[in-house]
Structures are given as C-alpha cells and as structure tokens.
Design a protein around this motif. Structure first.
Motif, short mmCIF file in Angstrom:
data_model
loop_
_atom_site.label_atom_id
_atom_site.label_comp_id
_atom_site.label_asym_id
_atom_site.label_seq_id
_atom_site.Cartn_x
_atom_site.Cartn_y
_atom_site.Cartn_z
N THR A 110 -25.84 36.28 -35.20
CA THR A 110 -24.98 35.93 -36.33
C THR A 110 -23.99 37.05 -36.63
O THR A 110 -22.79 36.81 -36.86
CB THR A 110 -25.83 35.63 -37.57
OG1 THR A 110 -26.70 34.53 -37.30
CG2 THR A 110 -24.94 35.30 -38.77
N LEU A 111 -24.48 38.29 -36.64
CA LEU A 111 -23.61 39.43 -36.95
C LEU A 111 -22.54 39.61 -35.87
O LEU A 111 -21.39 39.93 -36.18
CB LEU A 111 -24.46 40.71 -37.09
CG LEU A 111 -25.35 40.77 -38.34
CD1 LEU A 111 -26.24 42.00 -38.29
CD2 LEU A 111 -24.50 40.78 -39.60
N VAL A 112 -22.91 39.39 -34.61
CA VAL A 112 -21.94 39.54 -33.53
C VAL A 112 -20.85 38.46 -33.64
O VAL A 112 -19.65 38.75 -33.53
CB VAL A 112 -22.64 39.47 -32.15
CG1 VAL A 112 -21.61 39.39 -31.03
CG2 VAL A 112 -23.53 40.69 -31.95
N VAL A 113 -21.27 37.20 -33.86
CA VAL A 113 -20.29 36.11 -34.00
C VAL A 113 -19.39 36.36 -35.21
O VAL A 113 -18.16 36.17 -35.15
CB VAL A 113 -21.02 34.76 -34.11
CG1 VAL A 113 -20.04 33.65 -34.50
CG2 VAL A 113 -21.71 34.41 -32.80
N PHE A 114 -19.98 36.78 -36.31
CA PHE A 114 -19.21 37.05 -37.53
C PHE A 114 -18.15 38.12 -37.27
O PHE A 114 -16.99 37.98 -37.69
CB PHE A 114 -20.16 37.49 -38.64
CG PHE A 114 -19.46 37.92 -39.89
CD1 PHE A 114 -18.96 36.99 -40.79
CD2 PHE A 114 -19.28 39.27 -40.18
CE1 PHE A 114 -18.30 37.39 -41.95
CE2 PHE A 114 -18.62 39.67 -41.32
CZ PHE A 114 -18.14 38.74 -42.23
N THR A 115 -18.52 39.18 -36.57
CA THR A 115 -17.59 40.27 -36.30
C THR A 115 -16.46 39.82 -35.39
O THR A 115 -15.29 40.15 -35.61
CB THR A 115 -18.33 41.46 -35.66
OG1 THR A 115 -19.42 41.85 -36.50
CG2 THR A 115 -17.39 42.64 -35.47
N LEU A 116 -16.79 39.05 -34.33
CA LEU A 116 -15.77 38.58 -33.41
C LEU A 116 -14.73 37.70 -34.11
O LEU A 116 -13.52 37.87 -33.93
CB LEU A 116 -16.42 37.81 -32.25
CG LEU A 116 -17.22 38.65 -31.25
CD1 LEU A 116 -17.89 37.75 -30.22
CD2 LEU A 116 -16.30 39.65 -30.54
N PHE A 117 -15.19 36.76 -34.93
CA PHE A 117 -14.25 35.88 -35.61
C PHE A 117 -13.52 36.60 -36.75
O PHE A 117 -12.41 36.22 -37.11
CB PHE A 117 -14.97 34.63 -36.14
CG PHE A 117 -15.17 33.59 -35.08
CD1 PHE A 117 -14.17 32.68 -34.77
CD2 PHE A 117 -16.36 33.53 -34.36
CE1 PHE A 117 -14.34 31.73 -33.78
CE2 PHE A 117 -16.54 32.57 -33.38
CZ PHE A 117 -15.54 31.67 -33.08
#
Length: 378
Positions: A110-117
């Motif tokens: 979740t944190l990785v996806v949040f950062t990418l977007f």
C-alpha cells in the motif's frame, strides 16, 4: 524475605516483561525495529538537506523554469520514500507468521503504491507547464484542464489499486454504486452542463487567462481562471465573480483583449455663426493631425475620416471617426486626451467656438407695442 530476595524477584519481573514484551514480541525486538525506523528518519533529514537542496540549487541556476517546478513538485513524495523504507525494514525485524506476515505485506505494498501515484500526481502540473512551452496548438486553458484531469485520474487509479491490494474488488463496487450514480447524475445535471460548456469555451478559444471580457447582463472584467464548472472573472472593482460556464457558452461574449484597434467616435458641435471657411479649415486641421500622428491608424488601413455631418438643433456637427493603434485602456485614454486638447486648440485658432444646447424664443408682439416683434435667446 530479605531485601536480596526482593531485588531478585523484581529483576525476574523485569526480565519476564522484557521477554514477553507486547503482541508476542520482546521489548528488545520492538526497540530494534523502532531504532531502524528512526535511523531512516535521520537519513531522510540528511537526504533532504544535502541531496534535495543541491538539486534545487542546480535547478535555480538554469534558465528553464520547468525543472524548478519538477524539483519542487517531487520534493514531498521523495521525502516520503525513507518513511516507506523505514516501515518496511522495521517490520522485517519482526518475524511475522500467518496473518501478521500477510498484514505486513499489505501495508508495504500500500505504501509503495501510494508513493508511486503521489509522484505521478505531483508531476502532472509541471508536465502541463512543459506542454505549454512545446505545444503551440494547445492553449494554456486546455493544458490546465488536461493537467487537472490527469491528477484526478491518478488519484482514482491509485485509490483503486490500493483497494485491490486489500482485497476489495473495484468492479463490483462500481456496479453496486450504479443506481446511486444515476441518482447523483440526475441531481448534477448543471454540473455536467457547465463541464461540457467549459470544454466548448476552451476548444473554441473564446477567452484566455488575463483577457478583458464582457458578457452582457452577467459580468465585465479580467479572466483569472477557467475551472471545470465556473470561470473566475475579476471585475474592475477587484471583486471576483464566479460565472457558470454555460453563461459563457450560451451568451454573447465580447473579448476586448482581441481588439485589433480601438475606436474613437465623436460628434463635435460648433456654433451656427461658424463660417463655411472656418468649418473647412477646422475639418482639414483635425484630419491632418490624425493622419500624421503615429498613434492613430492610417486611413488606408481602416475607416478614418472627419466630415461636416449635420445641422443639429443648436450646432453644426463635425463627425470624427478614427482608431488608435493601442488597445490598452490607459494608453487609449492618454491618446484620446491629446486629441481632445488638439481639437480645442484648432477650434480656438480658427476663431470658432463650441456649441452648447440652446433655444431661441420669438415674441411676435408685446403689450402696448403691437407693431414690433422681439427675439430672445435662451
């Protein structure tokens, strides 16, 4: 029980609490994980101080402003990356099993996806600025709308990706909200009308940011921004007016900023005792001034003339019709003022005078003197 036995029991209690800790993990493991996270927080501060600050100084040295905007936009999400890494390595200290291991994986993804977007969302605006410099066929308002649409799309796609990570299927959720969406759409018809109208206004290039516009019965002022639903126009008294885009699409809109020239149209009234020679001399002098002054458009370029026009009720009128090269209102006022003063000088130099509204009253006879007629001017 002696004090040594008491101290021994207390120490045993401390060791027991240390070993049991919380949630099945000893205090040492918890402190180690906390230390790893704090270490990444310290790295975050050093990275911001040395790397990002150096990148910002490098961007300021270039003549291009886009790289400054990109660095400023990427700074918040990049500073969040050490937080994500700190949480990932801190959670790896705990030897999770079963549900705990699955939960830790979900948090990390979740944190990785949040950062990418977040990075994509932040890049939308500077990329729009870059498109404004490179794409001549798109207006600034079009590119601004594209940038806003991209940011909304990144938010929606990112939210959908995070929901999918947590096992919430977006497709059935959207289908389940279908009836609710229909109800909302029916209640938001004006919103969609204004959205479509805004697309037409931008597509037809009726106006740009900074233009001086007039919509009869609605507003007159300077365009500051074109939104999805409304356009913000600042009146000349500095009050903002939020105009629905349908008003701009359906009403007659005058864009004064696109004037080629600016017109002066006057009727100059001279007294009836002005001779024909004086009228010709005044007319020719005014025409000569306009034709030889570079502030005015020449007759070969557009309609420009000074003519003896008509006999009015109390004056002989000269009709003046010309255009100034400047369309700026303040500069136009200055040019018009100089023309007015010049006309005043020309009329005075030729011994004539300006007329003002007046009436003549003829009295056929007075009491006691029936043979005389008298004329009185009022």
């Amino acid at each position: 029980m002696n004090k040594f036995e008491t101290l021994s029991d207390f120490w045993a209690l401390v060791v027991e609490v240390w070993n049991q800790g919380a949630f099945g993990y000893d205090v040492g493991t918890i402190l180690t994980a906390l230390g790893v996270f704090l270490l990444f927080m310290a790295f975050r501060g050093l990275f911001t101080r040395f790397v990002l600050s150096r990148m910002h100084r490098w961007a300021e040295k270039t003549t291009n402003e886009v790289d400054d905007a990109i660095v400023d936009a990427l700074k918040p999400p990049i500073r969040f990356i050490p937080v994500v890494m700190g949480i990932f390595f801190a959670l790896s200290i705990f030897e999770f099993e079963g549900d705990g291991l699955e939960l830790a994986g979900l948090v990390n993804r979740t944190l990785v996806v949040f950062t990418l977007f977040w990075i994509l969302y932040s890049l939308a605006k500077p990329l729009g600025d870059l498109m404004q410099k490179g794409a001549n066929f798109l207006t600034s308002e079009m590119i601004e709308w594209v940038a806003k649409a991209l940011r909304i799309a990144f938010v929606l796609i990112g939210a959908a990706a995070i929901l999918e990570i947590w096992g919430i299927e977006v497709g059935p959720l959207i289908a389940g909200l279908g009836l609710f969406g229909v109800a909302v759409a029916l209640g938001a018809q004006d919103l969609f009308k204004n959205l479509i109208a805004g697309l037409f206004v931008i597509g037809e290039r009726r106006l740009h940011t900074g233009d001086w516009i007039l919509v009869d019965g609605v507003v007159e002022g300077t365009v500051e921004s074109v939104g999805f639903r409304t356009t913000m126009v600042r009146r000349f008294d500095k009050a903002p007016v939020y105009v629905p885009n349908t008003k701009l699409a359906d009403s007659a809109l005058t864009n004064f900023s696109r004037m080629t020239y600016r017109r002066i149209r006057w009727n100059i009234g001279l007294t009836y005792d002005t001779s024909a020679a004086q009228l010709r001399a005044i007319r020719d002098a005014i025409a000569h001034y306009i034709e030889t002054n570079d502030e005015f458009v020449k007759p070969v370029e557009t309609s420009t003339f000074v003519r003896i026009d008509q006999f009015s009720a109390s004056s002989i009128d000269l009709f003046l019709y010309c255009f100034t090269r400047t369309t700026d209102w303040l500069e136009w006022l200055e040019v018009k003022e100089e023309l007015l003063l010049k006309i005043k000088e020309i009329v005075e130099e030729n011994g004539a005078s300006f007329a003002f509204p007046s009436q003549s009253l003829y009295i056929e006879s007075l009491p006691g003197d029936p043979g005389d007629s008298t004329k009185a001017s009022l």
